[in-house]
Scaffold this motif. Structure first.
Motif, short mmCIF file in Angstrom:
data_model
loop_
_atom_site.label_atom_id
_atom_site.label_comp_id
_atom_site.label_asym_id
_atom_site.label_seq_id
_atom_site.Cartn_x
_atom_site.Cartn_y
_atom_site.Cartn_z
N UNK A 52 73.15 -105.96 -7.72
CA UNK A 52 73.26 -106.32 -8.96
C UNK A 52 72.68 -105.25 -9.49
N UNK A 53 72.73 -104.93 -10.73
CA UNK A 53 71.63 -103.96 -11.56
C UNK A 53 70.64 -104.23 -12.47
N UNK A 54 69.89 -104.10 -12.12
CA UNK A 54 68.17 -104.99 -13.42
C UNK A 54 67.65 -104.37 -14.30
N UNK A 93 63.26 -98.82 -16.80
CA UNK A 93 63.60 -98.86 -15.30
C UNK A 93 64.74 -99.61 -14.45
N UNK A 94 65.71 -98.53 -14.21
CA UNK A 94 66.89 -98.97 -13.52
C UNK A 94 66.41 -99.73 -12.44
N UNK A 95 67.31 -100.49 -11.43
CA UNK A 95 66.71 -101.70 -9.95
C UNK A 95 68.63 -101.91 -9.52
N UNK A 96 68.27 -101.28 -8.24
CA UNK A 96 69.69 -102.00 -8.37
C UNK A 96 69.35 -103.24 -6.82
N UNK A 97 69.50 -104.23 -6.56
CA UNK A 97 68.58 -105.59 -6.35
C UNK A 97 69.56 -106.25 -5.35
N UNK A 98 69.27 -106.59 -4.24
CA UNK A 98 69.83 -107.77 -3.26
C UNK A 98 69.44 -108.38 -2.28
N UNK A 100 65.62 -109.29 -1.38
CA UNK A 100 63.82 -108.83 -1.67
C UNK A 100 64.28 -107.33 -1.98
N UNK A 101 65.14 -107.01 -1.47
CA UNK A 101 65.82 -105.35 -1.58
C UNK A 101 65.39 -104.94 -3.18
N UNK A 102 64.75 -104.10 -3.59
CA UNK A 102 64.64 -103.45 -4.96
C UNK A 102 64.63 -102.43 -5.04
N UNK A 103 65.63 -101.45 -5.78
CA UNK A 103 65.48 -99.86 -4.98
C UNK A 103 65.60 -99.30 -6.68
N UNK A 104 64.62 -98.51 -6.95
CA UNK A 104 64.66 -98.43 -8.91
C UNK A 104 65.86 -96.68 -8.62
N UNK A 105 66.66 -97.21 -9.37
CA UNK A 105 67.70 -95.89 -9.41
C UNK A 105 67.85 -94.98 -9.97
N UNK A 106 66.20 -94.98 -11.40
CA UNK A 106 66.01 -94.39 -12.24
C UNK A 106 65.80 -94.90 -13.82
N UNK A 107 65.29 -94.19 -14.75
CA UNK A 107 64.77 -94.70 -15.27
C UNK A 107 64.95 -93.69 -17.25
N UNK A 108 65.01 -94.07 -17.67
CA UNK A 108 65.41 -93.95 -19.06
C UNK A 108 64.52 -94.44 -20.93
#
Length: 112
Positions: A52-54, A93-98, A100-108
């Motif tokens: 999911x997107x966080x 800050x935009x993250x993709x989460x599953x 405990x795995x939280x991956x930063x996609x980018x920021x704006x």
């Protein structure tokens, strides 16, 4: 209406119309839009990968976070209506989460 008064009226219209900011951002698996008119953030999860997107928002130059974080957990999209003082800058800050795995996609950064 005299020319100078007409130019002033047009300039004032331009100021009020130019105050609103709308922006769109695309990341792998996510699309996000911001509309400063009402401080509306719309987040879409564009991949069916169990993640999911966080997006986390923070007022720029402070330690104050914007809540709620407007995650798509359990949904394909989510819209959040914030109440933010006009002119404040917000960094997301935009993250993709599953799990405990939280991956930063980018920021704006946007302006309310």
């Amino acid at each position: 209406m005299p020319l100078a008064a007409g130019a002033l009226a047009l300039a004032m219209v331009g100021i009020s119309a130019g105050g609103a900011q709308a922006a769109s951002f695309t990341y792998p698996g996510a699309s996000i839009s911001w509309n400063a008119n009402g401080e509306i953030l719309t987040v879409k999860d564009t991949k069916r990968d169990g993640r999911y997107i966080y997006p986390m928002g923070q007022f720029k130059g402070t330690n104050q976070f914007l809540t709620p974080h407007c995650s798509t957990r359990g949904k394909s999209s989510r819209t959040c209506d914030y109440s933010v003082t006009e002119g404040r800058k917000i960094i997301f800050w935009v993250y993709s989460v599953k799990g405990s795995d939280m991956r930063k996609l980018g920021e704006f950064t946007v302006t309310a």
